[in-house]
Design a protein around this motif. Structure first.
Motif, short mmCIF file in Angstrom:
data_model
loop_
_atom_site.label_atom_id
_atom_site.label_comp_id
_atom_site.label_asym_id
_atom_site.label_seq_id
_atom_site.Cartn_x
_atom_site.Cartn_y
_atom_site.Cartn_z
N ASP A 269 -4.08 -0.95 -4.16
CA ASP A 269 -4.53 0.34 -3.65
C ASP A 269 -4.36 1.41 -4.71
O ASP A 269 -3.74 1.18 -5.75
CB ASP A 269 -3.73 0.72 -2.40
CG ASP A 269 -2.27 0.96 -2.73
OD1 ASP A 269 -1.83 2.12 -2.69
OD2 ASP A 269 -1.56 -0.02 -3.06
N GLU B 101 0.84 -1.20 0.00
CA GLU B 101 0.00 0.00 0.00
C GLU B 101 0.87 1.25 0.00
O GLU B 101 1.80 1.37 0.81
CB GLU B 101 -0.93 0.01 1.21
CG GLU B 101 -1.93 1.15 1.17
CD GLU B 101 -2.84 1.19 2.39
OE1 GLU B 101 -3.89 1.88 2.32
OE2 GLU B 101 -2.51 0.56 3.41
N GLU C 31 -10.46 3.50 -0.75
CA GLU C 31 -11.77 4.14 -0.85
C GLU C 31 -11.89 4.87 -2.19
O GLU C 31 -11.06 4.71 -3.06
CB GLU C 31 -11.98 5.11 0.33
CG GLU C 31 -12.22 4.44 1.65
CD GLU C 31 -10.94 4.11 2.39
OE1 GLU C 31 -10.97 3.20 3.24
OE2 GLU C 31 -9.92 4.77 2.12
N PRO D 81 -16.29 -5.95 0.47
CA PRO D 81 -15.65 -7.26 0.54
C PRO D 81 -16.61 -8.43 0.33
O PRO D 81 -16.16 -9.56 0.12
CB PRO D 81 -15.08 -7.28 1.97
CG PRO D 81 -16.01 -6.39 2.74
CD PRO D 81 -16.44 -5.32 1.79
N TYR E 60 -8.35 -1.95 -3.17
CA TYR E 60 -8.22 -1.88 -1.71
C TYR E 60 -8.64 -0.54 -1.11
O TYR E 60 -9.01 -0.47 0.06
CB TYR E 60 -6.77 -2.19 -1.34
CG TYR E 60 -6.49 -2.22 0.14
CD1 TYR E 60 -6.91 -3.30 0.92
CD2 TYR E 60 -5.81 -1.18 0.76
CE1 TYR E 60 -6.66 -3.32 2.29
CE2 TYR E 60 -5.55 -1.21 2.12
CZ TYR E 60 -5.98 -2.28 2.89
OH TYR E 60 -5.72 -2.31 4.23
N ASP F 190 -13.11 -2.21 -0.15
CA ASP F 190 -12.90 -3.65 -0.26
C ASP F 190 -11.61 -4.04 0.46
O ASP F 190 -10.51 -3.91 -0.08
CB ASP F 190 -12.83 -4.05 -1.74
CG ASP F 190 -12.70 -5.56 -1.94
OD1 ASP F 190 -12.65 -6.29 -0.93
OD2 ASP F 190 -12.64 -5.99 -3.10
N SER F 191 -11.75 -4.54 1.67
CA SER F 191 -10.59 -4.92 2.48
C SER F 191 -9.87 -6.14 1.93
O SER F 191 -8.76 -6.46 2.36
CB SER F 191 -11.03 -5.19 3.92
OG SER F 191 -12.01 -6.22 3.95
N THR F 192 -10.48 -6.83 0.98
CA THR F 192 -9.84 -8.01 0.38
C THR F 192 -9.06 -7.67 -0.89
O THR F 192 -8.42 -8.55 -1.47
CB THR F 192 -10.90 -9.07 0.03
OG1 THR F 192 -11.72 -8.60 -1.06
CG2 THR F 192 -11.79 -9.40 1.21
#
Length: 563
Positions: free
Chosen positions: A108, A59, A142, A164, A140, A102-104
């Protein structure tokens, strides 16, 4: 619902089409605004990669490991946010609906920029790569607005994840990209700006058909084009965020509706840019001010009332709302020396009342700033000039770094410095050192900085035609080395001049007085060799009058004493 306020302190982008600029360049600008971020001039050398080779993704903001993706067979040279093929990508974060993150995801927004730059020869290719990568690997971050441009055209791309939970959407992102007309200027500043795009104003086209049906260099003019994900409307319907006709669908209304902070902190910066190139833009002041709920919203782009120059963009990137309803010099918020900056956070409490500061384009938390210039009539080694400054754009000169160069000036690298390690050889730290001397005594010290800044800017502009003529006269095989040496030389000269400026400022303005100087800038001395008697300027007139109003007769000298 919205994350806009979280990112209200972040970045600003301006876009200028080739028919809107004075010399036919496509321009993209970027203030990368992030407190505490140490950011060098990025360099990714061109490379070849073996089949099956993987790339690890970290990231951009945090360096957190996210996963890995398949590497491309060939990657291109990247300097900053521009590559050797004259492709530039900038960004501003708008956040949007929190549940869409989406945290999965594996990619980024920052990694997406530099991966796309390494793989793209055109803006359209970058769009295709960016949207396909996040669909394959997940997005990943926003909500984000990207400026995606090349020597021929510029696009604005807005993207969000679909959360996610894969049961809610087969696709992993919702996105839309609009081509900015060649004769227009556009901007975005941490607020989603794309509204309706299916109402007939734009020609909708599938990504795969874009180049085939509307080639950039086709015989007929390219119309206003829009490309978008298949689910951009259906996902909003499925989530219960939209129920009307497709023609009435608005991207930002569904996914990132502008609230007060999105308008006053963010859209006001767009307003200030447009206001520079419009005969009268006052009808949109209520919208930018953020307090009238149903105020008329600003357009995505405007046709400027004059051709935009490089100097116009320098000035715009250094803007503090001067001469507008949002001007920062109309109250004592800037302190004794009328500083056009305000301390963070943007909003704060005084007793039980919540109040806010204006958030201008030029801000103290800028880590780096650039103006990317792309020119279709030049060979690509020469056409892309990446004008870079390692701090607030108002407080630095924009130094020319050609996008073909194979090494960077030492001052723009990570060598010997990071976010908590100062180095006298590093531009980020030397420029911040100077800026932070000037900020609190702005009206007293800024004229000295400005004179040096403007002198460097002018010298670079004056040299540009000569340097490029020399480069064009060289064999193609020698141009890259020539422009690399030139760019590195300018970087070295810049930091040397800024070190000199730092020493000069501390001597001239030590202890809030001024040491007299000669016309050539040297310090005056007495006949006996000491420094000349200092000048004690006291309070600036404007502040002295305000102080007198606030204190009444408390500090008035008695009449008999004045005699």
């Amino acid at each position: 619902m919205l994350l806009v306020a979280t990112y209200a302190a972040a970045c600003t982008n301006f876009i200028v089409g080739k028919k809107a600029s004075a010399d036919g360049s496509v321009f993209v600008t970027y203030n990368a605004d992030s407190y505490g971020a140490f950011m060098p001039l990025y360099h990714y050398p061109a490379a070849k990669h073996q089949p099956g080779e993987m790339r690890k993704v970290f990231e951009w903001d945090t360096n957190k490991y996210l996963g890995e993706i398949t590497e491309a067979a060939e990657t291109y040279n990247v300097i900053g946010n521009s590559n050797e093929w004259q492709v530039t990508i900038g960004e501003t974060t708008f956040g949007g609906r929190e549940e869409m993150a989406d945290s999965t995801g594996v990619i980024d927004y920052g990694s997406l920029i530099y991966i796309a730059l390494q793989r793209s020869k055109t803006a359209r290719e970058a769009l295709q790569i960016m949207t396909s990568l996040v669909e394959q690997y997940g997005y990943y971050s926003e909500g984000e607005t990207f400026s995606v441009a090349d020597k021929d055209e510029a696009w604005m791309l807005e993207m969000m994840g679909c959360g996610p939970d894969r049961s809610k959407s087969k696709e992993r992102t919702v996105w839309v990209a609009i081509r900015i007309p060649d004769n227009a200027v556009a901007a975005h500043a941490n607020q989603s700006r794309i509204t309706k795009f299916l109402d007939g104003r734009y020609t909708a086209i599938k990504m795969k058909d874009l180049q085939k049906k509307f080639p950039v260099n086709g015989k007929k003019a390219v119309p206003n084009l829009v490309v978008y994900s298949d689910n951009v409307v259906s996902y909003a319907r499925a989530m219960g965020w939209f129920s009307g006709k497709d023609a009435d669908f608005s991207y930002n209304a569904a996914y990132a509706a502008p609230d007060f902070s999105g308008r006053r902190y963010c859209e006001a910066r767009v307003w200030s840019f447009f206001n520079r190139f419009a005969d009268d833009f006052s009808e949109y002041v209520p919208y930018a001010a953020g307090k009238e709920k149903n105020a008329k919203e600003m357009p995505l782009w405007i046709i400027p009332n004059k051709k935009v120059t490089m100097q116009d963009l320098r000035d715009a990137m250094r803007d503090h709302y001067e001469g507008t309803p949002f001007a920062l010099d109309t109250n004592i918020g800037g302190g004794i020396y009328d500083m056009p900056y305000r301390p963070s956070p943007l909003s704060y409490k005084v007793g039980e009342q919540e109040v806010f500061n204006e958030r201008p384009i030029s801000t103290q938390q800028t880590a780096w700033s650039f103006i990317s210039q792309m020119r279709s009539w030049m060979p690509r080694e020469v056409g892309a000039c990446f004008w870079f400054g390692n701090d607030d754009g108002n407080m630095v000169a924009y130094t020319p770094m050609y996008s073909c160069i194979t090494r960077r000036p030492k001052c723009f690298t990570e060598e010997g410095a990071d976010d908590v390690t100062f180095s006298m050889d590093n531009a980020f730290w030397v420029c911040n050192w100077v800026s932070n001397m000037v900020y609190p005594r702005y009206s007293q010290m800024f004229p000295t900085l400005k004179a040096v800044r403007d002198s460097l800017d002018a010298s670079y502009s004056q040299l540009q035609p000569q340097i490029e003529a020399k480069a064009l006269a060289l064999p193609e095989s020698e141009r890259v080395a020539f422009l690399t040496n030139y760019s590195c030389k300018k970087g070295d000269e810049m930091i040397a001049r800024w070190q000199q400026l730092a020493f000069y400022l501390i001597v001239k303005f030590n202890d809030m007085v001024e040491k007299p100087t000669n016309e050539n800038g040297t310090f005056e001395r007495t006949p006996y060799g000491h420094g000349a008697r200092v000048v004690r300027p006291g309070f600036p007139e404007k502040y002295a009058r305000e102080l007198l109003k606030m204190t009444g007769d408390k500090y008035l000298v008695p009449a008999e004493e004045k005699k």
